[in-house]
Write an enzyme that holds these catalytic residues in place. Structure first.
Site, mmCIF file in Angstrom:
data_model
loop_
_atom_site.group_PDB
_atom_site.id
_atom_site.type_symbol
_atom_site.label_atom_id
_atom_site.label_comp_id
_atom_site.label_asym_id
_atom_site.label_seq_id
_atom_site.Cartn_x
_atom_site.Cartn_y
_atom_site.Cartn_z
ATOM 1 N N ASP A 1 52.144 65.399 35.299
ATOM 2 C CA ASP A 1 50.762 65.591 35.724
ATOM 3 C C ASP A 1 50.142 66.800 35.017
ATOM 4 O OD1 ASP A 1 48.932 66.665 38.456
ATOM 5 O OD2 ASP A 1 48.827 64.594 37.756
ATOM 6 N N ASP B 1 56.701 60.714 39.060
ATOM 7 C CA ASP B 1 55.581 61.596 38.736
ATOM 8 C C ASP B 1 56.062 63.030 38.923
ATOM 9 O OD1 ASP B 1 52.322 60.345 38.993
ATOM 10 O OD2 ASP B 1 52.770 62.407 38.367
ATOM 11 N N GLU C 1 50.436 63.754 30.984
ATOM 12 C CA GLU C 1 48.999 63.535 31.216
ATOM 13 C C GLU C 1 48.289 64.762 30.663
ATOM 14 O OE1 GLU C 1 45.747 62.819 34.796
ATOM 15 O OE2 GLU C 1 47.249 64.423 34.885
ATOM 16 N N HIS D 1 45.268 55.475 38.689
ATOM 17 C CA HIS D 1 44.827 55.784 40.068
ATOM 18 C C HIS D 1 43.674 56.774 40.082
ATOM 19 C CE1 HIS D 1 47.356 58.957 38.693
ATOM 20 N NE2 HIS D 1 46.934 59.721 39.689
ATOM 21 N N ASP D 2 43.274 57.285 38.893
ATOM 22 C CA ASP D 2 42.155 58.246 38.795
ATOM 23 C C ASP D 2 40.913 57.623 38.189
ATOM 24 O OD1 ASP D 2 44.311 61.007 37.784
ATOM 25 O OD2 ASP D 2 43.644 60.372 39.786
HETATM 26 O O1 TEU Z 1 44.753 64.108 37.322
HETATM 27 C C1 TEU Z 1 44.249 65.085 36.503
HETATM 28 C C2 TEU Z 1 42.916 64.792 36.070
HETATM 29 O O2 TEU Z 1 42.574 65.047 34.992
HETATM 30 C C3 TEU Z 1 42.081 64.102 37.038
HETATM 31 O O3 TEU Z 1 41.756 64.962 38.002
HETATM 32 C C4 TEU Z 1 40.882 63.625 36.404
HETATM 33 O O4 TEU Z 1 40.241 64.565 35.724
HETATM 34 C C5 TEU Z 1 39.942 63.129 37.347
HETATM 35 O O5 TEU Z 1 40.482 62.642 38.469
HETATM 36 C C6 TEU Z 1 39.267 62.056 36.672
HETATM 37 O O6 TEU Z 1 38.341 61.739 37.487
HETATM 38 C C7 TEU Z 1 46.021 64.360 37.854
HETATM 39 C C8 TEU Z 1 46.393 63.226 38.795
HETATM 40 O O7 TEU Z 1 46.460 62.044 38.069
HETATM 41 C C9 TEU Z 1 45.322 63.185 39.868
HETATM 42 O O8 TEU Z 1 45.504 62.086 40.721
HETATM 43 C C10 TEU Z 1 45.391 64.477 40.655
HETATM 44 O O9 TEU Z 1 44.332 64.505 41.556
HETATM 45 C C11 TEU Z 1 45.288 65.677 39.724
HETATM 46 O O10 TEU Z 1 46.060 65.575 38.540
HETATM 47 C C12 TEU Z 1 45.826 66.890 40.428
HETATM 48 O O11 TEU Z 1 47.214 66.740 40.603
#
Ligand code: TEU
Ligand code: CA
Length: 596
Positions: free
Chosen positions: A220, A112, A293, A366-367
């Protein structure tokens, strides 16, 4: 991944530069995968002990969420040292060991890359905040208080932007009397990519990891790295509050201005990605993967990012289908969605990317909450079949499939009792903000139960023992109570399990070029519950039909149905169909036919 006989081509044999079109990626969230030392937190040694699981599944690539040094405010997405491993997860030597283990098994490791922001504990930021004249001051976004306002006072923020974690996107630093920008937590300050020194430092760090044997990066929020800076009047502008045309996504534009137009897909984002490609990827042999992403991305923008002729990204994670149940109030304003909405969105990107761009195929990470609970039906009656139906729908689309740890077992959302059962900064901030707005705590908690990221972060369910075989200690986040029935030990040797269904889907991608390179044709466009599409290549065709509902007797009225109904059935989640002259699907039934 067992060595295939020479005669049967495996991906490795024909891994051209776009080898990843034939690959399947497995995402590991290190904190929750496997704990080797009993401290209740997953680690790299634990992952190395569980690689047989990935090999049996048949995946080609492991995407490892961050393991770098971090204060862990956002579970590692807040990095304080990019070139070291956090002791919580192990050592650099452990990571070298994981790289070697994976390569020995013919698999690859994608790390990542979190370079839109660092942790505020990173040396770069410590230097930058030390004084306005520090050589690294311009490595971040610093601005004076809004004219006519006193720093630290409400309303003194340079712009009215909200962060993705339900706060202002600005934090005041009394030390230098200025504010710094952060689109996520205040401990995740934005890096200033306008500064070429920042970009050079990032490319050097990426090359350092690739020289160490890493096979690529998941980047990210990479479409946030270029911000819109206005010349006249100079500087950043307030965002629009509320209103219908707000950008989708996590920002609460009831309380804050929408930063989307100023931070998403900025004017230099493609220039930066092309520069990165030149400085990092272009000089290396085939065999690498880079996926970006990119929240709030349209098909047109997706094409710009993934068109190989532009040499930017191999593919993107776009959010259209994971924002379908987000209302005007943002992520926590949960609105209903239908299976048709989901399939329409997937089809839009299939048709939009066409033969030029390339899709990443995912329903979870994971989000996001667990896909069987969100898009399927996690009731005991339908959990297994709906999980298989969703996997069948997703994996045979044109693109690279991603399996999030536990989705191959149909792990479901967790019945969190209250906010104390959760750990995620995003949920905690959202809950606090909701109560500040006077929202009913039960309603706020209901949204978190449905959409919260901790649903995906409960420990991996390896077996039915007390902590699901995840740890011998006490887990950092409670194991889901359903682990007694839903776990790997119960599935890996069961030919009818969700695990085995995923294994067969992956085998199909490895053995059928039509799955990899075939064209995509949407069928049953106007159908409510039954969805279907055709993949075809050089006269070889695959028909995929799924009933994404609990309603029985759903006919799939595809063209030439009688012929298809008697064609070869290569995969089904409901055994041999009774009828061979028409296609009638039961609840959550999925079938894959082949001819040619
Ligand atoms: O996620 C970016 C992102 O778009 C998320 O925050 C998303 O909008 C949200 O969680 C959806 O509910 C990335 C990573 O995947 C996330 O784990 C991090 O918290 C974020 O960036 C900041 O690095
Ligand atoms: Ca541990």
């Amino acid at each position: 991944m067992t060595q295939q006989p020479e005669s049967d081509p495996t991906p490795r044999d024909w891994w051209p530069r776009d080898w990843w079109k034939a690959a399947v990626v497995y995402q590991v969230y290190p904190r929750s995968f496997a704990d080797s030392n009993g401290d209740g937190i997953g680690d790299i040694a634990g992952i190395r002990q569980r690689l047989d699981h990935l090999e049996r599944l048949g995946v080609d690539v492991l995407w490892l969420s961050p393991v770098y040094r971090s204060p862990m405010d956002d579970n590692g997405y807040d990095i304080s040292d990019y070139q070291d491993v956090d002791p919580l997860f192990g050592t650099l030597a452990d990571l070298d060991g994981l790289i070697a283990d994976l390569h020995d098994r013919g698999m690859k490791l994608v790390m990542d890359l979190v370079v839109n922001h660092t942790s505020s504990a990173h040396a770069w930021f410590q230097e930058s905040r030390s004084s306005k004249d520090d050589p690294k001051r311009d490595w971040y976004w610093w601005r004076p208080p809004r004219p006519g306002h006193t720093g630290g006072e409400p309303g003194a923020e340079p712009t009215n932007w909200g962060s993705a974690f339900s706060e202002s996107a600005w934090t005041f630093d009394p030390g230098t009397g200025e504010y710094y920008l952060h689109m996520f937590a205040s401990s995740q300050p934005e890096l200033n990519w306008e500064n070429p020194e920042v970009r050079r430092a990032v490319y050097a760090m990426m090359n350092w990891w690739l020289d160490r044997g890493v096979d690529g990066f998941r980047m990210d929020v990479i479409n946030l790295i270029s911000k819109v800076v206005h010349d006249d009047p100079p500087d950043l502008r307030d965002g629009v509050k509320g209103g219908p045309d707000r950008q989708a996504g996590p920002i609460d534009t009831v309380r804050f201005g929408d930063p989307g137009p100023y931070v998403l897909h900025g004017p230099r984002v493609h220039e930066f990605l092309q520069e990165m490609h030149r400085e990092v990827f272009a000089r290396r042999p085939a065999g690498l993967l880079n996926v970006g992403e990119t929240p709030a991305t349209t098909v047109e923008q997706g094409l710009l990012y993934t068109d190989p002729a532009r040499a930017e990204l191999d593919m993107v994670f776009q959010f259209e289908h994971v924002d379908l149940d987000s209302g005007p109030g943002g992520k926590w304003d949960v609105v209903p969605m239908t299976s048709r909405d989901l399939v329409d969105s997937l089809a839009r990107w299939q048709e939009g990317m066409g033969e030029v761009g390339w899709n990443s195929l995912y329903l979870g990470n994971h989000d996001q909450p667990r896909c069987v609970s969100r898009f399927g039906d996690d009731s005991p009656e339908h959990r297994v079949r709906s999980a298989k139906a969703l996997a069948t729908l997703l994996h045979l689309h044109r693109g690279t499939p991603y399996i999030y740890q536990g989705d191959e077992l149909a792990m479901a959302n967790v019945p969190f009792r209250d906010i104390n059962d959760t750990r995620d900064i995003e949920s905690h901030n959202a809950y606090r903000a909701a109560l500040t707005r006077g929202q009913d705590p039960d309603l706020a908690m209901a949204a978190i139960r449905y959409k919260g990221r901790d649903n995906a972060r409960t420990p991996m369910q390896w077996d039915a023992t007390e902590h699901a075989g995840f740890t011998t200690g006490s887990p950092w986040l409670e194991v889901s109570p359903d682990h007694v029935t839903v776990n790997a030990a119960a599935q890996v040797d069961d030919p009818d399990s969700v695990f085995s269904h995923h294994r067969r889907l992956i085998e199909l991608r490895h053995q059928e070029p039509v799955v990899v390179h075939g064209s995509y044709t949407r069928l049953l466009r106007d159908s409510e519950h039954v969805h279907g599409y055709l993949r075809s290549l050089d006269g070889r065709e695959l028909l995929v039909v799924v009933n994404l509902s609990g309603t029985d007797g759903q006919e799939a009225g595809v063209p030439d149905a009688p012929a298809w109904a008697s064609a070869e059935l290569v995969l089904s989640n409901a055994g041999e169909p009774a009828e061979r002259d028409r296609i009638v699907l039961g609840p959550w039934e999925a079938r894959v036919y082949r001819r040619g």
